[in-house]
Write a protein that holds these residues in place. Structure first.
Motif, PDB file in Angstrom:
ATOM      1  N   ARG A  80       7.990  -2.224   2.217  1.00  0.00           N
ATOM      2  CA  ARG A  80       7.189  -3.431   2.473  1.00  0.00           C
ATOM      3  C   ARG A  80       8.047  -4.676   2.649  1.00  0.00           C
ATOM      4  O   ARG A  80       7.562  -5.698   3.134  1.00  0.00           O
ATOM      5  CB  ARG A  80       6.186  -3.639   1.333  1.00  0.00           C
ATOM      6  N   TRP A  85       7.985  -2.925   8.498  1.00  0.00           N
ATOM      7  CA  TRP A  85       6.654  -3.131   7.913  1.00  0.00           C
ATOM      8  C   TRP A  85       6.015  -4.397   8.490  1.00  0.00           C
ATOM      9  O   TRP A  85       4.840  -4.403   8.838  1.00  0.00           O
ATOM     10  CB  TRP A  85       6.769  -3.233   6.401  1.00  0.00           C
ATOM     11  N   ARG A  93      -1.350  -2.302   8.320  1.00  0.00           N
ATOM     12  CA  ARG A  93      -0.858  -2.540   6.964  1.00  0.00           C
ATOM     13  C   ARG A  93      -1.992  -2.440   5.937  1.00  0.00           C
ATOM     14  O   ARG A  93      -1.799  -1.939   4.825  1.00  0.00           O
ATOM     15  CB  ARG A  93      -0.192  -3.916   6.894  1.00  0.00           C
ATOM     16  N   TRP A  96      -2.569   1.178   5.194  1.00  0.00           N
ATOM     17  CA  TRP A  96      -1.542   1.691   4.268  1.00  0.00           C
ATOM     18  C   TRP A  96      -1.862   1.277   2.839  1.00  0.00           C
ATOM     19  O   TRP A  96      -1.793   2.090   1.916  1.00  0.00           O
ATOM     20  CB  TRP A  96      -0.162   1.149   4.668  1.00  0.00           C
TER      21      TRP A  96
END
Length: 396
Positions: A80, A85, A93, A96
């Motif tokens: 992250r 990322w 994101r 995730w």
């Protein structure tokens, strides 16, 4: 002005910032904009400095759990902080993070190499029972993507993901579609109810076959005109494929009328379509201007309008209009390449050839539009409902 000294407080161009170190990030702290340098900014910085000191001394729980080195959680935290990322779309994101909340309780503290198939099987089965196929599938998808990252970090062996031996049960795909008449009713109902931005979004989604996120984020800079029509040229949010969405003359008039009704000049990068806002009535209240639609506000307004037009029993979504366009074009005889060019994705088998030879092919887009009109007529002529056929004769 007093001289204030806080260890992590810095002033840049007259603005105060509380800036964190890498160690502070492991505790979940991030940089804080404190505003114009002065007493208010100092107070904000001191509040955050005090919180950090308490967390550092163990007097307050860290904002984010600190995982053992080289564990699954540690690998995710490291990922992250990477540019890779940051380059992911916001929605990716979020997916995730949504999957991670199911991974972290069981696997967060473990090194990825010690996770076994038996552990994965029990975890996935429990998730299916507790959260359903959709959330369990999302969590499994996140794990498999994270395993690839951990393998690149050399924390586990590439190609040895134990979850690959587990067969993931897919959620049944959606099949719902809308008709042109139903779409027109929704557009008219939204416009008359004051949801003019929503009315335009529905009309544009129907004409272009764009996804809801691509429609609600359209800007004036994306309006393009050809020799025969005008519409929106975009790079699709999900796939990155280029797509040109043509508008019918009726939708063109609707969008122009809406933009004029705003009473302001839109910047090239400003979203065009906005929520209804609020105007005080007899009971008063604070006036509120419409704002660009978010994912949640668009879902809520569309649900309200759907209920108003079709009743509480209707459950179809705005996203189903994208499928409706493909069904019409297919029924009208459009080739898969033409439908792919129209929808801005690679639904045909050879994605590389499609990207190479058909980048925003206007002829294919027009062909798909013509096929949609043909297919629409054919679909209206046939009976699309299954009825029970009784083969046996009447009993005497």
């Amino acid at each position: 002005m007093a001289d204030v000294r806080l260890k992590h407080y810095h002033v840049r161009k007259g603005r105060g910032y509380w800036l964190v170190t890498p160690k502070m990030r492991t505790y979940g702290f991030e940089n804080v904009r404190c505003g114009a340098d002065g007493p208010v900014a100092w107070a904000i910085a001191k509040e955050w400095e005090d919180r950090w000191q308490r967390a550092r001394k163990g007097l307050e729980a860290p904002l984010r759990k600190v995982f053992p080195k080289n564990s699954v959680g540690d690998a995710f935290e490291r990922f992250r902080r990477m540019d890779e990322w940051a380059k992911k779309p916001i929605r990716t994101r979020e997916d995730w993070e949504r999957g991670w909340k199911y991974i972290e309780p069981l696997f967060g503290d473990f090194p990825p190499a010690v996770v076994t198939m038996e552990m994965m099987d029990g975890w996935y089965s429990a998730l299916v029972k507790k959260k359903g196929l959709g959330e369990a599938g999302r969590a499994m998808k996140t794990w498999r993507a994270l395993y690839t990252v951990m393998a690149a970090m050399k924390l586990c062996q590439p190609g040895q993901d134990p979850s690959l031996a587990i067969r993931k049960t897919a959620v049944p795909g959606r099949t719902q579609t809308w008709t042109e008449g139903e779409t027109v009713r929704m557009v008219k109902g939204a416009w008359r109810a004051g949801f003019r931005g929503l009315a335009c979004i529905i009309a544009v989604a129907w004409d272009t076959s764009f996804s809801p996120v691509d429609v609600r984020t359209l800007t004036p800079a994306q309006v393009m005109q050809t020799a025969q029509e005008w519409g929106f040229l975009i790079d699709r949010t999900k796939s990155g494929e280029a797509a040109f969405g043509t508008l019918s003359s009726r939708t063109q008039r609707l969008v122009i009328a809406y933009v004029k009704s705003l009473g302001v000049t839109l910047l090239d990068d400003a979203p065009i379509f906005r929520s209804r806002g609020f105007a005080p009535g007899p009971k008063g209240g604070r006036p509120r201007a419409g704002v660009p639609y978010t994912k949640d506000s668009l879902i809520d307004d569309f649900a309200d309008m759907r209920r108003l037009v079709f009743g509480a029993g209707e459950k179809r979504r705005l996203m189903d209009m994208r499928r409706s366009g493909a069904v019409e074009a297919n029924a009208g005889g459009a080739s898969v390449e033409a439908i792919s060019a129209k929808m801005g994705n690679s639904i045909d088998d050879n994605k590389a050839l499609q990207r190479t030879y058909m980048p925003v092919n206007l002829a294919a887009v027009r062909s798909a539009d013509a096929s949609r009109r043909t297919g629409r007529k054919l679909l209206c002529q046939e009976q699309n409902e299954y009825k029970k056929l009784k083969l046996g004769g009447e009993k005497s």
